[in-house]
Design an enzyme around this catalytic site. Sequence first.
Site, PDB file in Angstrom:
ATOM      1  N   PHE B 251       0.737  -1.356   0.098  1.00 36.05           N
ATOM      2  CA  PHE B 251      -0.010  -0.085  -0.014  1.00 36.05           C
ATOM      3  C   PHE B 251       0.723   1.303  -0.179  1.00 36.05           C
ATOM      4  O   PHE B 251       0.450   2.401   0.540  1.00 36.05           O
ATOM      5  CB  PHE B 251      -0.962  -0.096   1.270  1.00 36.05           C
ATOM      6  CG  PHE B 251      -1.728  -1.208   1.488  1.00 36.05           C
ATOM      7  CD1 PHE B 251      -2.700  -1.874   0.261  1.00 36.05           C
ATOM      8  CD2 PHE B 251      -1.716  -1.902   2.630  1.00 36.05           C
ATOM      9  CE1 PHE B 251      -3.305  -2.815   0.618  1.00 36.05           C
ATOM     10  CE2 PHE B 251      -2.350  -3.278   2.742  1.00 36.05           C
ATOM     11  CZ  PHE B 251      -3.368  -3.693   1.603  1.00 36.05           C
ATOM     12  N   ILE B 477       2.271  -7.346  -4.624  1.00 35.02           N
ATOM     13  CA  ILE B 477       2.051  -7.085  -3.367  1.00 35.02           C
ATOM     14  C   ILE B 477       0.495  -7.498  -2.797  1.00 35.02           C
ATOM     15  O   ILE B 477       0.136  -7.031  -1.797  1.00 35.02           O
ATOM     16  CB  ILE B 477       2.282  -5.557  -2.750  1.00 35.02           C
ATOM     17  CG1 ILE B 477       1.364  -4.729  -3.828  1.00 35.02           C
ATOM     18  CG2 ILE B 477       3.761  -5.049  -3.310  1.00 35.02           C
ATOM     19  CD1 ILE B 477       1.351  -3.280  -3.562  1.00 35.02           C
ATOM     20  N   GLY B 478      -0.008  -8.610  -3.373  1.00 31.59           N
ATOM     21  CA  GLY B 478      -1.187  -9.032  -3.159  1.00 31.59           C
ATOM     22  C   GLY B 478      -2.228  -8.518  -4.023  1.00 31.59           C
ATOM     23  O   GLY B 478      -3.325  -9.071  -3.785  1.00 31.59           O
ATOM     24  N   GLY B 520       1.571  -0.382 -11.810  1.00 27.36           N
ATOM     25  CA  GLY B 520       2.211  -1.881 -11.897  1.00 27.36           C
ATOM     26  C   GLY B 520       1.591  -2.826 -12.931  1.00 27.36           C
ATOM     27  O   GLY B 520       2.706  -3.327 -13.851  1.00 27.36           O
ATOM     28  N   ALA B 521       0.469  -3.033 -12.999  1.00 27.90           N
ATOM     29  CA  ALA B 521      -0.110  -3.922 -14.132  1.00 27.90           C
ATOM     30  C   ALA B 521       0.330  -3.156 -15.647  1.00 27.90           C
ATOM     31  O   ALA B 521       0.723  -3.972 -16.515  1.00 27.90           O
ATOM     32  CB  ALA B 521      -1.695  -3.924 -14.140  1.00 27.90           C
ATOM     33  N   THR B 642      -9.462 -10.282  -9.936  1.00 27.71           N
ATOM     34  CA  THR B 642      -8.316  -9.462  -9.351  1.00 27.71           C
ATOM     35  C   THR B 642      -8.717  -7.921  -9.505  1.00 27.71           C
ATOM     36  O   THR B 642      -8.431  -7.280  -8.523  1.00 27.71           O
ATOM     37  CB  THR B 642      -7.061  -9.843  -9.731  1.00 27.71           C
ATOM     38  OG1 THR B 642      -7.037  -9.639 -11.024  1.00 27.71           O
ATOM     39  CG2 THR B 642      -6.742 -11.244  -9.364  1.00 27.71           C
ATOM     40  N   GLN B 646      -9.698  -5.182  -6.388  1.00 26.19           N
ATOM     41  CA  GLN B 646      -8.656  -3.998  -6.257  1.00 26.19           C
ATOM     42  C   GLN B 646      -9.616  -3.084  -5.725  1.00 26.19           C
ATOM     43  O   GLN B 646      -9.562  -2.216  -4.944  1.00 26.19           O
ATOM     44  CB  GLN B 646      -7.762  -3.781  -7.417  1.00 26.19           C
ATOM     45  CG  GLN B 646      -6.607  -4.610  -7.279  1.00 26.19           C
ATOM     46  CD  GLN B 646      -5.678  -4.553  -6.067  1.00 26.19           C
ATOM     47  OE1 GLN B 646      -5.306  -3.558  -5.930  1.00 26.19           O
ATOM     48  NE2 GLN B 646      -5.615  -5.548  -5.419  1.00 26.19           N
ATOM     49  N   VAL B 711      -5.793  -0.034 -11.604  1.00 31.35           N
ATOM     50  CA  VAL B 711      -7.050  -0.197 -10.844  1.00 31.35           C
ATOM     51  C   VAL B 711      -7.026  -0.313  -9.476  1.00 31.35           C
ATOM     52  O   VAL B 711      -7.788  -0.078  -8.755  1.00 31.35           O
ATOM     53  CB  VAL B 711      -8.008  -1.302 -11.210  1.00 31.35           C
ATOM     54  CG1 VAL B 711      -8.528  -1.286 -12.855  1.00 31.35           C
ATOM     55  CG2 VAL B 711      -7.241  -2.579 -11.100  1.00 31.35           C
ATOM     56  N   GLU B 713      -5.542   1.883  -7.103  1.00 35.01           N
ATOM     57  CA  GLU B 713      -5.946   2.939  -6.333  1.00 35.01           C
ATOM     58  C   GLU B 713      -7.225   3.710  -6.468  1.00 35.01           C
ATOM     59  O   GLU B 713      -7.611   4.374  -5.553  1.00 35.01           O
ATOM     60  CB  GLU B 713      -4.609   3.858  -6.431  1.00 35.01           C
ATOM     61  CG  GLU B 713      -3.331   3.230  -5.948  1.00 35.01           C
ATOM     62  CD  GLU B 713      -2.098   4.157  -5.840  1.00 35.01           C
ATOM     63  OE1 GLU B 713      -1.426   4.127  -5.101  1.00 35.01           O
ATOM     64  OE2 GLU B 713      -2.126   5.064  -6.614  1.00 35.01           O
TER      65      GLU B 713
END
Lengths: 317, 754
Positions: B251, B477-478, B520-521, B642, B646, B711, B713
């Site tokens: 996070f 990070i999960g 990230g993605a 996923t 998120q 996605v 945040e």
Amino acid sequence: MRPFTYERPTDVAAAVRAVAATPGAKFLAGGTNLLDLMKLDIEQPTHLVDVNRLPLSGIEDTPQGGLRIGSMVSNSHLAADARVRSRYAVLTQAIVSGGSGQLRNKATTGGNLLQRTRCAYFYDPSKPCNKRQPGSGCSAMEGLNRNSAILGASDACIATNPSDMAVALTALGASLEAVTADGATRTLAVADLHRLPGDTPHLETNLAAGDLITAVILPPAPPGGQIYRKARDRASYAGGLASVAVVGHQVAFGAVAHKPWRAEKTEAALAAGASALEAAHAELAGAHDNGKNGFKIALVARMTADALEQASQGRGA
Amino acid sequence: MSSVKDWAAPNPVTENRGGIIGKGVDRYEGKLKVTGTAAYAYEVEPPSPPAYGYLLAATIAKGRITAIDTAAAEASPGVKLVWTHLNVPKQARRGERINPRSQRPSNPALAGDRIEFFGQPVAFVAADTWENARAAANLIQVSYAAEPAVLDFRASLELAEMPHGEEDVLIGDFEGAYAKAPAQIDETYFSPLQNHVQMEPCATTAWWEGDKVTVHTSIQMVKGGQHSLAETLAIPSEKVHLLTRYIGGGFGGKGQAYDDLVLAALGAQALGQPVKLAYTRQQMFQATIHRPAVSMRVRLGAEPDGRLNAFAVEAVTHCARSAPFVEHAANFSRNLYAAPNRLTGHRLVKMDIPHAGAMRAPGEAPGMLSLECAMDELAEKLGIDPIELRLRNEPDVDPETGKPFSIRQLTECLNTGAQRFGWNRRNPKPGQVRDGRWLVGMGMAAAIRGNFLLPAKAGVRIDGTGIITLRQGMTDIGTGTYTILAQITAETMGVTMDQVKIELGDSEFPPAPGSGGQFGAATAGSAAFEANMNLRRALAELAIGDPNSPLYGGDPTYVTFGNGNIAIENRSESLATLVSRAAPEGVYVEGAISPAADARDYSQHTYGGHFAEVGVDTVTGEVRMRRMFGVFAAGRILNAKTAKSQVTGGMIWGVGTALTEANVVDNRYGSFINQDMSGYLVPTHADIVDLDAIFLDEADDKANPMGIKGVGELGICGAGAAVANAIYNACGVRLRDFPMTPDKVLEGLMAKGL
Ligand SMILES: Cc1cc2nc3c(=O)[nH]c(=O)nc-3n(C[C@H](O)[C@H](O)[C@H](O)COP(=O)(O)OP(=O)(O)OC[C@H]3O[C@@H](n4cnc5c(N)ncnc54)[C@H](O)[C@@H]3O)c2cc1C
Ligand code: SF4
């Protein structure tokens, strides 16, 4: 945590003897409070006597028409017992409003009664706290005391007792049985178990060190509705900001004092014909505000009045 | 560098012939996690039995250590070493860089006698067991000379300064337009200091082989951690092998290394034995970073029809004296609503508390609480529906920069959400809907969060059995990074998911920036995509050049991949057959991505609409969620499951922000009042009922080759404001001080005579 020794006796006499024989020994029940405090170096027992193998896990009917609850009955079992649910709904409601499912599975009746305050400063060994370290001062007094007591506190300590179960037991007029170090059995009203802080906030109960709680006795349920109402910051898994137990005309408050608070003035005012709100305020006349906990006064008054009305209509929470 | 034009071309992911992209496939590493066999940093088995470390933390906010007595700790059972600033091995000075290309400078531990915040590590003990290390640490006596400290943010607002290198953004004549506006809102909103509360604490397992150290640690940025440790130890970064395979929540709080990393490494070196070191739960709250509190003044000047003519969001926030960080709480508002006269900016108070830093949606998360509540207040003032008010202020181009939007579906999000949620059943007059002792209300808010692409690489190998292994110095990070990379690889290479292996979190893999800023993605995924496209090319050339291949001599532009085969029309063979025959050692290629120049010419964001229904207990002031619904537009969705996790996870953070989550500095000590999960309250299951979210169909061909966006945040942005607006609609109590706990709501109810 300090190194400690450990044993797990199977009979009550041996357990009591073991604690009496070792200075600094403590009973270990579910461990949900004691182990946390040990990890933070707040409790420093030299020896743990695990009471989980003692034959104290039954709930029996008493000849008087009440229940005798073994001190090792888990909070989950107690709340789910059919007799408790039908005759002592206030107790079930109080228990399930506390902690989480996992905690209630481990927590025991005896351990719940003896759980220590959740005052944040008590939990932080870097802070002065008269309860943790007598004479060091009280950090809550001038500090972030939103969760502190509004009734019966002292200049030395404004901590609350956080048990929900004990509030319902207090309203129900329950008592407890303990076996003392010399093997004698003593009986005490739950309402008389905890002390007010006075000058000695580190002394929390009227049990002697080494007394083993063996049972809690419920008298027959008095007539009238039963309600446990707990206000909290989130819907589950949170200590109470305040709670109210109503059992017919018997009333107790939680999270407002160093002990579960039997609201005798409220009960007397009700008997004298006061309105529910007036009766609630009768108990709160001497309430104190230490800066951030003042909201509890109105909160308790409103919850009490509402719960009394609901109970008088025979409704549950 | 790719150009946007290339990106708009169809490709295996956008064609999605295998149907793997978008599917809600289960987590790649899910089974390992739910069976407890995914080894997190602290659980990694070192090559020989480890020693266990423990950190002792400072108990003053600011000052100096005058004496430190470790004799009792050293004599304590099982103790192997006790370090303080007096005897810790030499490390590079803070902030130094030997290698100018290091992403992070030196970050030494126990570096001196100065105390800069409560909770700062002051001693390190290593022992044969963790319990012995902790018991010994508690025997260390530290004496301090305390100094006056700035600890009370709200009382220190007058100390606020312009952050270094920043200035306000002023467009048009805000003050003049605001003064003349027929409808005005001028309110200040407060968002408290918050903690990340990751399940997994910061932790490191370290050991040395010769002059090279291996560290398994919990960190979001692989290179950053590797470089920071190398600089601190003054060794070349090749001598640091950093691994971070599974991370139990980051996070933003694990964007940097903490003292566990360097002390575990130094301890292992000194002892000639592996060392494990983790922060305690209390230290996680106290001694890592947090989201700073923000005080936000919003001024809106509107025409009677709701059109904004003047608009200002000014944020005051705080950071640690020695660690500048600005929570850019006003930035989001620069791209959201049209208004010709605009003022946005930030001020910073330097304080003597732990470091402020990034936490999920830094900027937007607190910032949107202000404007999205102010819009609700303006809507009420003007008697306009809050959704309609937003639609009337929908800009054609980016309201600050004038750039075109790459794609902007905010209006669609709000309209779709309104319809699905049943917004028309909302009574605009507050306090009208009763349900027993509850008052019930609805609220909404918009969501916006930027989309980013950073430079990244990936490597991919196919072996003779046809197994394709993607390697990247990326982290999961999960969030589901392993899973989406597996989907991208499988779809691009035309194989099934079980033919794909993903290996992440290793400093010796091709580098990616890690997880943060919801980049990230898009970033790691695009590099993985490019690597897989290069593998397609390499395999096509291999087949066409191999006389034994049925594709021999064919035209590479007609090569297709599917069902595990490589083909030109009806000539095909399996990838395994091709590779085992023509390249038995396997084929390895890399791919890279970097932002396209054209992408900067577009205003590029993700959008959403939040809808909340709450009940307010009129007796106690408790607020309980009844329903929550979100509609989001965030590019092509790689994995329905996923991605939804998120955004719903973000919405749940919004509920926590609105109702429970806050930490408070004790102004006498500089410590936080909440140091564990029973004091710092994140929502529980019981707090979240009937929560759902959907994504609109979207592909943003200005974003990256796959048209995907972040996605991670978006879901939190604005969510808390929707809850706050629902509270107002329920009971007519307008609170501007988050979180809206029962004491505050009750006070409001009583003030209204309720
Ligand atoms: C996160 C969290 C949230 C919680 N929330 C709530 C809540 O909302 N409401 C609530 O009511 N409680 C709450 N609790 C407290 C929980 O109910 C208590 O921890 C639990 O009831 C203690 O029981 P135990 O058996 O685990 O006691 P232990 O931890 O084993 O013991 C507690 C104390 O009692 C002593 N003891 C135990 N049994 C006996 C006995 N038979 N005779 C004499 N002494 C004995 C022990 O020596 C020790 O001093 C919470 C706890 C946690 C950790
Ligand atoms: S209120 Fe009691 S428990 Fe809390 S700090 Fe003061 S003395 Fe300690």
